[in-house]
Write a protein that holds these residues in place. Structure first.
Motif, PDB file in Angstrom:
ATOM      1  N   SER A  67       0.835  -1.198   0.000  1.00  0.00           N
ATOM      2  CA  SER A  67       0.000   0.000   0.000  1.00  0.00           C
ATOM      3  C   SER A  67       0.867   1.244   0.000  1.00  0.00           C
ATOM      4  CB  SER A  67      -0.894   0.006   1.247  1.00  0.00           C
ATOM      5  OG  SER A  67      -1.510   1.265   1.409  1.00  0.00           O
ATOM      6  N   VAL A  92      -6.299  -8.738   0.485  1.00  0.00           N
ATOM      7  CA  VAL A  92      -5.462  -7.940   1.387  1.00  0.00           C
ATOM      8  C   VAL A  92      -4.518  -8.864   2.143  1.00  0.00           C
ATOM      9  CG1 VAL A  92      -5.460  -6.251   3.266  1.00  0.00           C
ATOM     10  CG2 VAL A  92      -7.333  -6.267   1.612  1.00  0.00           C
ATOM     11  N   GLN A  94      -1.289  -8.796   5.164  1.00  0.00           N
ATOM     12  CA  GLN A  94      -0.578  -8.004   6.170  1.00  0.00           C
ATOM     13  C   GLN A  94       0.112  -8.967   7.106  1.00  0.00           C
ATOM     14  OE1 GLN A  94      -2.986  -5.674   8.891  1.00  0.00           O
ATOM     15  NE2 GLN A  94      -1.657  -3.903   8.683  1.00  0.00           N
ATOM     16  N   LYS A 100      -5.088 -11.626   4.915  1.00  0.00           N
ATOM     17  CA  LYS A 100      -6.155 -11.173   5.801  1.00  0.00           C
ATOM     18  C   LYS A 100      -7.485 -11.601   5.195  1.00  0.00           C
ATOM     19  CE  LYS A 100      -6.297  -7.229   8.000  1.00  0.00           C
ATOM     20  NZ  LYS A 100      -6.034  -7.579   9.383  1.00  0.00           N
ATOM     21  N   THR A 126      -9.030  -2.438   9.085  1.00  0.00           N
ATOM     22  CA  THR A 126      -7.661  -2.930   9.241  1.00  0.00           C
ATOM     23  C   THR A 126      -6.886  -1.910  10.057  1.00  0.00           C
ATOM     24  OG1 THR A 126      -7.798  -4.011   7.085  1.00  0.00           O
ATOM     25  CG2 THR A 126      -5.589  -3.600   7.930  1.00  0.00           C
ATOM     26  N   ALA A 128      -2.959  -0.478  11.086  1.00  0.00           N
ATOM     27  CA  ALA A 128      -1.560  -0.468  10.670  1.00  0.00           C
ATOM     28  C   ALA A 128      -0.789   0.438  11.619  1.00  0.00           C
ATOM     29  CB  ALA A 128      -1.436   0.032   9.236  1.00  0.00           C
ATOM     30  N   PRO A 135      -0.517  -2.582   4.819  1.00  0.00           N
ATOM     31  CA  PRO A 135      -1.114  -3.730   4.131  1.00  0.00           C
ATOM     32  C   PRO A 135      -0.559  -3.858   2.712  1.00  0.00           C
ATOM     33  CG  PRO A 135      -2.678  -1.924   4.244  1.00  0.00           C
ATOM     34  CD  PRO A 135      -1.482  -1.496   5.034  1.00  0.00           C
ATOM     35  N   TRP A 136      -0.770  -5.028   2.162  1.00  0.00           N
ATOM     36  CA  TRP A 136      -0.395  -5.313   0.775  1.00  0.00           C
ATOM     37  C   TRP A 136      -1.668  -5.718   0.035  1.00  0.00           C
ATOM     38  CZ3 TRP A 136       4.961  -5.847  -0.877  1.00  0.00           C
ATOM     39  CH2 TRP A 136       5.894  -5.586   0.142  1.00  0.00           C
ATOM     40  N   MET A 190      -1.293  -7.604  13.154  1.00  0.00           N
ATOM     41  CA  MET A 190      -0.385  -6.840  12.319  1.00  0.00           C
ATOM     42  C   MET A 190       0.963  -7.539  12.386  1.00  0.00           C
ATOM     43  SD  MET A 190      -1.102  -2.851  13.225  1.00  0.00           S
ATOM     44  CE  MET A 190      -1.164  -3.071  14.990  1.00  0.00           C
TER      45      MET A 190
END
Lengths: 192, 129
Positions: A67, A92, A94, A100, A126, A128, A135-136, A190
């Motif tokens: 992200s 998603v 993470q 996720k 979510t 972070a 996140p990715w 996380m």
């Protein structure tokens, strides 16, 4: 320490789950981290945190991409929700290799339909912490035509935190301080 | 032919899409709408312009691209006089639901290159995830 209310993924529009002065604990890489909330501020659903993964051919998927919008500074925690603006599906992660919203059946994804079943995107919520827990996303184009853009938007709340030192966590006898019972626990994982 | 129920309150997740107009340059089957795998589709609006010198009879249904005829016609045929257009608005369009992932095909009785092409455009509702 007693666990208090777990407040993530509440139905309805996103709202702060932490108040200034409250303590927050979250689990990262297997250990608990304690902070005190100094203040919070909203993150607008704006261009700064809109991410366009780019063109994706029909039926294809993008690489797992970090992200670029969900980024927190030192000692800051983000509570964000996601939506997509194009006919895509977003998985998603993470951390990068940790899915996720997944179970044994597979990795559930955010799509345009998600907003119809979950209008406030509560289920996408979510967290972070700092910049190392972004996140990715892996974006899939499920349609039979190429898409020229694949946009993901985020919005939410940013908390400015103050780390609680060990001396603030334990009393002289080495026991967890009782006033830490006023700590809210972030249930969302996380990983690094 | 499967018949689906469309109750007054249809809460299934759906999105509206309109792919670019297609040019029918010959009388072979072409894809009007490429339906996303896993979703059903309903035609909501249809726009046909006939640039040919002869009247065009347009057929909508399912079929194999490049075939001489549709596999199944799903709508009554639409006749469009030369140089004219036909627009079928949403409240006149029957809600036939194409099967999962089934593309909507189209064919015209006439075709031609450039200005002589028959142009067709549809607005489609895809239902599913």
């Amino acid at each position: 320490m007693e666990l208090t209310t777990i407040t993530a993924h509440r139905p309805g529009p996103i709202s702060p789950i932490l108040k200034p002065g409250e303590n927050v604990a979250f689990l990262m890489q297997g250990s608990w981290n304690f902070y005190q909330v100094l203040m919070h501020e909203p993150l607008q659903m704006g261009n700064a945190i809109l991410q366009d993964i780019g063109a994706i051919a029909a039926g294809a998927a993008s690489a797992i991409t970090q992200s670029t919008g969900v980024r927190a500074d030192t000692n800051r925690l983000l509570q964000v929700r996601f939506a997509v603006l194009d006919d895509i599906r977003v998985a998603v992660f993470q951390a990068q290799a940790s899915a996720k919203f997944a179970n044994l059946a597979g990795h559930t994804q955010i799509s345009l339909m998600s907003a119809q079943m979950d209008p406030d995107a509560a289920l996408t919520e979510t967290f972070a912490f700092e910049d190392t827990h972004r996140p990715w996303f892996q974006v899939t184009n499920p349609t039979g035509v190429n898409v020229a853009q694949s946009r993901i938007i985020a919005w939410g709340i940013q908390y400015i935190l103050d780390p609680l030192p060990k001396s603030a966590l334990y009393d002289d006898a080495g026991n967890i301080r009782k006033d830490l019972r006023a700590t809210k626990v972030i249930a969302s994982a996380m990983a690094a | 032919m499967a018949q689906r129920q469309t109750p007054a309150t249809d809460l299934r997740p759906r999105i509206r899409k309109a792919q670019a107009a297609i040019l029918l340059v010959d009388t072979l089957v072409a894809t009007l709408h490429d339906t996303t795998a896993g979703r059903t589709a309903r035609l909501k609006k249809l726009w046909v312009y006939n640039g040919n010198a002869a009247a065009a009879v347009v057929e909508i249904g399912t079929g194999v691209v490049g075939a001489a005829a549709l596999t199944n016609e799903r709508y009554p045929r639409l006749r469009v006089e030369p140089g004219l257009y036909e627009f079928v608005p949403e409240d006149s369009m029957p809600s036939f639901e194409f099967d999962t992932g089934q593309d909507i095909a189209v064919r015209s009785s006439v075709g031609g290159a450039g200005a002589a092409a028959v142009r067709v455009m549809a607005e489609v509702e895809e239902i599913g995830l």
